[in-house]
Motif scaffolding. Sequence first.
Motif, PDB file in Angstrom:
ATOM      1  N   PHE A  62       0.808  -1.219   0.000  1.00 44.35           N
ATOM      2  CA  PHE A  62       0.000   0.000   0.000  1.00 44.35           C
ATOM      3  C   PHE A  62       0.842   1.272   0.000  1.00 44.35           C
ATOM      4  CE2 PHE A  62      -3.104  -3.082   1.658  1.00 44.35           C
ATOM      5  CZ  PHE A  62      -4.123  -2.864   0.735  1.00 44.35           C
ATOM      6  N   VAL A  63       2.155   1.104   0.107  1.00 44.45           N
ATOM      7  CA  VAL A  63       3.052   2.244  -0.109  1.00 44.45           C
ATOM      8  C   VAL A  63       2.835   2.822  -1.507  1.00 44.45           C
ATOM      9  CG1 VAL A  63       5.474   2.912  -0.367  1.00 44.45           C
ATOM     10  CG2 VAL A  63       4.782   1.435   1.523  1.00 44.45           C
ATOM     11  N   VAL A  64       2.564   1.953  -2.467  1.00 43.84           N
ATOM     12  CA  VAL A  64       2.328   2.391  -3.838  1.00 43.84           C
ATOM     13  C   VAL A  64       1.128   3.342  -3.896  1.00 43.84           C
ATOM     14  CG1 VAL A  64       1.866   1.630  -6.187  1.00 43.84           C
ATOM     15  CG2 VAL A  64       3.251   0.211  -4.655  1.00 43.84           C
ATOM     16  N   ASP A  65       0.057   2.999  -3.197  1.00 45.07           N
ATOM     17  CA  ASP A  65      -1.136   3.827  -3.192  1.00 45.07           C
ATOM     18  C   ASP A  65      -0.846   5.203  -2.593  1.00 45.07           C
ATOM     19  OD1 ASP A  65      -1.736   0.966  -3.170  1.00 45.07           O
ATOM     20  OD2 ASP A  65      -3.836   1.557  -3.144  1.00 45.07           O
ATOM     21  N   LEU A  66      -0.191   5.198  -1.440  1.00 48.44           N
ATOM     22  CA  LEU A  66       0.072   6.470  -0.758  1.00 48.44           C
ATOM     23  C   LEU A  66       0.945   7.376  -1.604  1.00 48.44           C
ATOM     24  CD1 LEU A  66       0.797   6.953   2.984  1.00 48.44           C
ATOM     25  CD2 LEU A  66       2.172   8.174   1.321  1.00 48.44           C
ATOM     26  N   VAL A  67       2.048   6.835  -2.123  1.00 52.00           N
ATOM     27  CA  VAL A  67       2.958   7.656  -2.925  1.00 52.00           C
ATOM     28  C   VAL A  67       2.268   8.134  -4.197  1.00 52.00           C
ATOM     29  CG1 VAL A  67       5.097   7.644  -4.271  1.00 52.00           C
ATOM     30  CG2 VAL A  67       5.039   6.588  -2.005  1.00 52.00           C
ATOM     31  N   GLY A  68       1.564   7.249  -4.873  1.00 54.25           N
ATOM     32  CA  GLY A  68       0.935   7.608  -6.136  1.00 54.25           C
ATOM     33  C   GLY A  68      -0.116   8.691  -5.977  1.00 54.25           C
ATOM     34  N   PHE A  69      -1.047   8.509  -5.054  1.00 54.90           N
ATOM     35  CA  PHE A  69      -2.106   9.501  -4.878  1.00 54.90           C
ATOM     36  C   PHE A  69      -1.561  10.814  -4.334  1.00 54.90           C
ATOM     37  CE2 PHE A  69      -4.916   5.738  -4.972  1.00 54.90           C
ATOM     38  CZ  PHE A  69      -5.833   6.195  -5.901  1.00 54.90           C
ATOM     39  N   ALA A  70      -0.614  10.742  -3.404  1.00 60.27           N
ATOM     40  CA  ALA A  70      -0.052  11.968  -2.832  1.00 60.27           C
ATOM     41  C   ALA A  70       0.682  12.783  -3.885  1.00 60.27           C
ATOM     42  CB  ALA A  70       0.883  11.620  -1.672  1.00 60.27           C
ATOM     43  N   VAL A  71       1.427  12.097  -4.749  1.00 57.71           N
ATOM     44  CA  VAL A  71       2.182  12.816  -5.778  1.00 57.71           C
ATOM     45  C   VAL A  71       1.253  13.388  -6.837  1.00 57.71           C
ATOM     46  CG1 VAL A  71       3.831  12.521  -7.667  1.00 57.71           C
ATOM     47  CG2 VAL A  71       4.344  11.577  -5.416  1.00 57.71           C
ATOM     48  N   LEU A  72       0.319  12.579  -7.343  1.00 58.10           N
ATOM     49  CA  LEU A  72      -0.529  13.049  -8.436  1.00 58.10           C
ATOM     50  C   LEU A  72      -1.484  14.151  -8.008  1.00 58.10           C
ATOM     51  CD1 LEU A  72      -1.556   9.873 -10.480  1.00 58.10           C
ATOM     52  CD2 LEU A  72       0.246  11.521 -10.942  1.00 58.10           C
ATOM     53  N   LYS A  73      -2.051  14.030  -6.814  1.00 61.76           N
ATOM     54  CA  LYS A  73      -3.089  14.969  -6.403  1.00 61.76           C
ATOM     55  C   LYS A  73      -2.568  16.146  -5.595  1.00 61.76           C
ATOM     56  CE  LYS A  73      -7.037  13.405  -5.003  1.00 61.76           C
ATOM     57  NZ  LYS A  73      -8.064  12.643  -4.251  1.00 61.76           N
ATOM     58  N   GLU A  74      -1.421  15.992  -4.936  1.00 64.17           N
ATOM     59  CA  GLU A  74      -0.961  17.050  -4.044  1.00 64.17           C
ATOM     60  C   GLU A  74       0.444  17.552  -4.364  1.00 64.17           C
ATOM     61  OE1 GLU A  74      -2.561  18.748  -1.801  1.00 64.17           O
ATOM     62  OE2 GLU A  74      -4.417  17.633  -2.100  1.00 64.17           O
ATOM     63  N   PHE A  75       1.431  16.692  -4.159  1.00 59.04           N
ATOM     64  CA  PHE A  75       2.802  17.171  -4.164  1.00 59.04           C
ATOM     65  C   PHE A  75       3.324  17.506  -5.552  1.00 59.04           C
ATOM     66  CE2 PHE A  75       2.565  14.862  -0.105  1.00 59.04           C
ATOM     67  CZ  PHE A  75       2.954  15.891   0.741  1.00 59.04           C
ATOM     68  N   GLY A  76       2.862  16.803  -6.578  1.00 55.99           N
ATOM     69  CA  GLY A  76       3.281  17.164  -7.924  1.00 55.99           C
ATOM     70  C   GLY A  76       2.849  18.572  -8.292  1.00 55.99           C
ATOM     71  N   PRO A  77       1.528  18.872  -8.247  1.00 57.34           N
ATOM     72  CA  PRO A  77       1.080  20.236  -8.538  1.00 57.34           C
ATOM     73  C   PRO A  77       1.644  21.273  -7.577  1.00 57.34           C
ATOM     74  CG  PRO A  77      -0.761  18.697  -8.599  1.00 57.34           C
ATOM     75  CD  PRO A  77       0.404  17.943  -8.051  1.00 57.34           C
ATOM     76  N   LEU A  78       1.715  20.931  -6.287  1.00 59.22           N
ATOM     77  CA  LEU A  78       2.140  21.921  -5.296  1.00 59.22           C
ATOM     78  C   LEU A  78       3.618  22.261  -5.441  1.00 59.22           C
ATOM     79  CD1 LEU A  78       0.810  23.518  -3.040  1.00 59.22           C
ATOM     80  CD2 LEU A  78       1.550  21.747  -1.431  1.00 59.22           C
ATOM     81  N   MET A  79       4.470  21.255  -5.655  1.00 60.88           N
ATOM     82  CA  MET A  79       5.895  21.532  -5.808  1.00 60.88           C
ATOM     83  C   MET A  79       6.178  22.319  -7.087  1.00 60.88           C
ATOM     84  SD  MET A  79       7.459  20.517  -3.144  1.00 60.88           S
ATOM     85  CE  MET A  79       5.992  21.055  -2.270  1.00 60.88           C
ATOM     86  N   ALA A  80       5.465  21.986  -8.167  1.00 60.25           N
ATOM     87  CA  ALA A  80       5.621  22.762  -9.399  1.00 60.25           C
ATOM     88  C   ALA A  80       5.206  24.209  -9.170  1.00 60.25           C
ATOM     89  CB  ALA A  80       4.787  22.137 -10.516  1.00 60.25           C
ATOM     90  N   ALA A  81       4.133  24.410  -8.407  1.00 60.73           N
ATOM     91  CA  ALA A  81       3.674  25.776  -8.121  1.00 60.73           C
ATOM     92  C   ALA A  81       4.685  26.529  -7.249  1.00 60.73           C
ATOM     93  CB  ALA A  81       2.310  25.731  -7.432  1.00 60.73           C
ATOM     94  N   MET A  82       5.282  25.859  -6.289  1.00 65.48           N
ATOM     95  CA  MET A  82       6.265  26.530  -5.432  1.00 65.48           C
ATOM     96  C   MET A  82       7.489  26.972  -6.237  1.00 65.48           C
ATOM     97  SD  MET A  82       5.031  26.718  -2.368  1.00 65.48           S
ATOM     98  CE  MET A  82       3.434  26.954  -3.129  1.00 65.48           C
ATOM     99  N   ILE A  83       7.946  26.125  -7.141  1.00 62.47           N
ATOM    100  CA  ILE A  83       9.079  26.503  -7.988  1.00 62.47           C
ATOM    101  C   ILE A  83       8.692  27.667  -8.892  1.00 62.47           C
ATOM    102  CG2 ILE A  83      10.685  25.724  -9.756  1.00 62.47           C
ATOM    103  CD1 ILE A  83      11.133  24.542  -6.968  1.00 62.47           C
ATOM    104  N   ALA A  84       7.493  27.603  -9.469  1.00 63.77           N
ATOM    105  CA  ALA A  84       7.037  28.692 -10.325  1.00 63.77           C
ATOM    106  C   ALA A  84       6.885  29.992  -9.543  1.00 63.77           C
ATOM    107  CB  ALA A  84       5.698  28.311 -10.979  1.00 63.77           C
ATOM    108  N   THR A  85       6.497  29.887  -8.290  1.00 62.71           N
ATOM    109  CA  THR A  85       6.386  31.083  -7.452  1.00 62.71           C
ATOM    110  C   THR A  85       7.734  31.773  -7.307  1.00 62.71           C
ATOM    111  OG1 THR A  85       4.507  30.219  -6.209  1.00 62.71           O
ATOM    112  CG2 THR A  85       5.843  31.890  -5.139  1.00 62.71           C
ATOM    113  N   GLY A  86       8.760  30.975  -7.010  1.00 60.91           N
ATOM    114  CA  GLY A  86      10.084  31.571  -6.846  1.00 60.91           C
ATOM    115  C   GLY A  86      10.661  32.122  -8.134  1.00 60.91           C
ATOM    116  N   ARG A  87      10.403  31.443  -9.248  1.00 64.46           N
ATOM    117  CA  ARG A  87      10.981  31.880 -10.510  1.00 64.46           C
ATOM    118  C   ARG A  87      10.118  32.921 -11.213  1.00 64.46           C
ATOM    119  NH1 ARG A  87      15.265  29.286 -12.651  1.00 64.46           N
ATOM    120  NH2 ARG A  87      14.752  30.290 -14.622  1.00 64.46           N
TER     121      ARG A  87
END
Length: 264
Positions: free
Chosen positions: A90-115
Amino acid sequence: MADSTNKGIGRFLETIGANIVDPLIFLGGVVANFPALFRKRGLRKRELLYYLDLCGAKSVPVVALICFLMGAVLGIQAMLQMRKVGTDIFVVDLVGFAVLKEFGPLMAAMIATGRAASAFAAEIGTMKVNDEINALETMGIPPLAYLVYPKLLAMLIAMPLLTVIGDVAGIAGGMLVGVSMEIPLAAYWSRTVTVLDFITFLLGIGKTLCFAVLITLAGCFCGFKSPPDAQGVGRGATSAVVASIFLVVVADAIITLLYSFIGY
């Protein structure tokens, strides 16, 4: 004593009013100038490509690295807890959903904020110092349409692409940790394909479009409101980053809450 108190209350209310009214006026001006995009030479392709390079191409290595490490950290923390109850897969589920729904968009937004947000604010603030915005108005060119729309369109294109790269890197980071902790590669990949559907991917991409609009508008607004001097440009760039981060986090919380209401 009463006079000083009244003046303090008046200044406080004036500040609150300006922080509410001024952004609304700016947003109304941006919307009102939308038809200018469809006029001859309404959209400057050269500037669009420049901002695509600034906001997109130059951010790819940082986004990929941060999301890869974020996926790896999530994988490590999840594995430490899941092993206690024998549910490693179930590590696969946690990592997959967290990255696709939260951390992927959020980290891209944080980098875009700084740049992007800081660059937009500094650029427009410097134009104010050099009276270039007044020159645009003198020539009959609406500054909002001329300066905001190339940045906004570039961000709307770049942010989803950065998020896709971040999603792939984050899942790869989690996969590396899972495989190194004795989850077979075939099992990890099979579980990833099974639990992650296209709707989940689209939900994350939908967030990035909202983030792109907020980051662009915050950066441009802070640039237009910055005082026309060197210190003002610096304060404008700082305000743009702070405002963008605040808006992105608030928007992320609201959108996530809305997603939970519809069952995602």
